[in-house]
Design an enzyme around this catalytic site. Structure first.
Site, PDB file in Angstrom:
ATOM      1  N   GLY A   1      -5.163  13.439  18.062  1.00 53.77           N
ATOM      2  CA  GLY A   1      -5.207  12.226  18.709  1.00 53.77           C
ATOM      3  C   GLY A   1      -6.449  11.631  19.253  1.00 53.77           C
ATOM      4  O   GLY A   1      -6.426  10.964  20.309  1.00 53.77           O
TER       5      GLY A   1
ATOM      6  N   GLU B   1      -3.112  10.240   3.150  1.00 58.30           N
ATOM      7  CA  GLU B   1      -4.176  10.317   3.776  1.00 58.30           C
ATOM      8  C   GLU B   1      -4.445  11.695   4.490  1.00 58.30           C
ATOM      9  O   GLU B   1      -3.277  12.449   4.835  1.00 58.30           O
ATOM     10  CB  GLU B   1      -4.350   9.522   5.026  1.00 58.30           C
TER      11      GLU B   1
ATOM     12  N   GLU C   1       0.988  -1.310  -0.105  1.00 54.56           N
ATOM     13  CA  GLU C   1       0.014   0.246   0.166  1.00 54.56           C
ATOM     14  C   GLU C   1       0.885   1.360  -0.052  1.00 54.56           C
ATOM     15  O   GLU C   1       1.979   1.271   0.800  1.00 54.56           O
ATOM     16  CB  GLU C   1      -0.886  -0.063   1.368  1.00 54.56           C
TER      17      GLU C   1
ATOM     18  N   ASP D   1       0.226   5.250   0.610  1.00 53.04           N
ATOM     19  CA  ASP D   1      -0.995   6.402   1.034  1.00 53.04           C
ATOM     20  C   ASP D   1      -0.623   7.769   0.875  1.00 53.04           C
ATOM     21  O   ASP D   1       0.550   8.136   1.396  1.00 53.04           O
ATOM     22  CB  ASP D   1      -0.993   5.869   2.663  1.00 53.04           C
TER      23      ASP D   1
END
Length: 313
Positions: free
Chosen positions: A224, A130, A126, A128
């Site tokens: 977070g 994001e 993969e 990414d």
């Protein structure tokens, strides 16, 4: 296969990069102070293709819409369990995939908009992009990662040096036998080199799809998980425009295509140009907010990954 990335400059080239390391290091990495000043946004050239021809909506199609003959796409997140996902019809090993994205405006806390490649099945590969949303007035996080043979945890994160919700910006993944490069508006922001010969996993044999999606992750995505999604603001809409897909097609049912793509795909470019290096260095020194290698060296759990001591550029 097309590996030459052409830049279409609307007005002029980027200006204002720091000239010395001292100047670069003097800029704040935690805010939006300009390390890189732009007179205009650059766009990578995209060869004619569209989402309708190249892709299928594989999750929650009622939350996706295509217009302009399939060249414009919106993906909407309407609840914590109802987003949307688009996937290319074909799989590939090596190539470049590009699209223009305008991220969710306003309070996007808890949302994740993505653009990535991935294989399916065990020990997946993969690559990414994001985009982690934030509360109004706070910057997005550009999150990058790579998995090979099921091994990931190679995250590097950046703050954007522009407002990614105000206009479309180009995001490109270049993957060849030498390296993976993440580009934003023609600027390389990260490189991951192929050190498979030295025991570092690198994707070379599993055909990947290209994906775009939007989904909810307010348990971790924003500060977070401290800032949750305000669902009164739903739907959260990300826009995509045009798509460039220049790849070595490889079916998951064709046992010989991985060998063919590894044989036929040139390893060039195998290095960034001096100008690309200058831009990458400015962005990395000015806008990096997390680097798995730095974290490991600063006392993270486990040993420092071997590639962290290998030349990436």
């Amino acid at each position: 296969i097309l590996y030459q990335i052409q830049v279409v400059d609307r007005t002029q080239a980027p200006v204002g990069y720091p000239r010395t390391r001292e100047e670069e290091m003097g800029r704040s990495m935690g805010g939006l102070l300009a390390v890189v000043a732009f007179a205009a946004v650059l766009r990578l050239g995209l060869v004619g293709a569209n989402f309708a021809d190249l892709c299928d909506i594989t999750w929650e199609p009622q939350n996706a819409a295509m217009t302009d003959g399939g060249e414009h796409l919106t993906l909407s997140l309407v609840s914590n369990i109802s987003g949307s996902m688009l996937r290319t019809k074909k799989t590939f090993i090596y190539g470049s995939i590009s699209t223009l994205i305008k991220l969710v405006k306003g309070n996007s806390a808890g949302t994740v908009t993505t653009y990535y490649t991935s294989s399916v099945g065990d020990d997946h590969d993969e690559i990414d992009f994001e985009f982690l949303g934030n509360e109004t007035g706070q910057p997005y996080t550009i999150h990058t990662n790579v998995f090979a043979d099921g091994v990931g945890a190679k995250e590097v994160q950046f703050y954007p040096w522009f407002d990614p919700t105000d206009d479309f910006h180009n995001y490109t993944i270049l993957w060849n036998p030498s390296m993976i490069v993440w580009f934003v508006d023609s600027i390389p922001i990260r490189v991951f080199r192929n050190y498979a010969s030295k025991g570092v996993p690198f994707p070379t044999k599993r055909p990947m799809y290209g994906f775009s999606s939007i989904w909810s992750a307010d348990d971790w995505a924003t500060q977070g998980g401290r800032v949750k999604t305000d669902w009164t603001k739903a739907p959260f809409v990300a826009e995509y425009d045009n798509m460039g897909l220049h790849v070595c097609e490889c079916s998951s049912t064709d046992d010989e295509c991985a060998t063919r793509c590894n044989k036929d795909t040139p390893p060039e470019p195998s290095q960034l140009t001096k100008e690309q290096m200058r831009k990458l260095r400015a962005v990395q020194l000015g806008y990096t907010i997390y680097d798995y290698c730095a974290k490991a060296r600063d006392g993270g759990k486990g040993p420092v990954p071997p590639e962290c001591d290998m030349e990436q550029y």
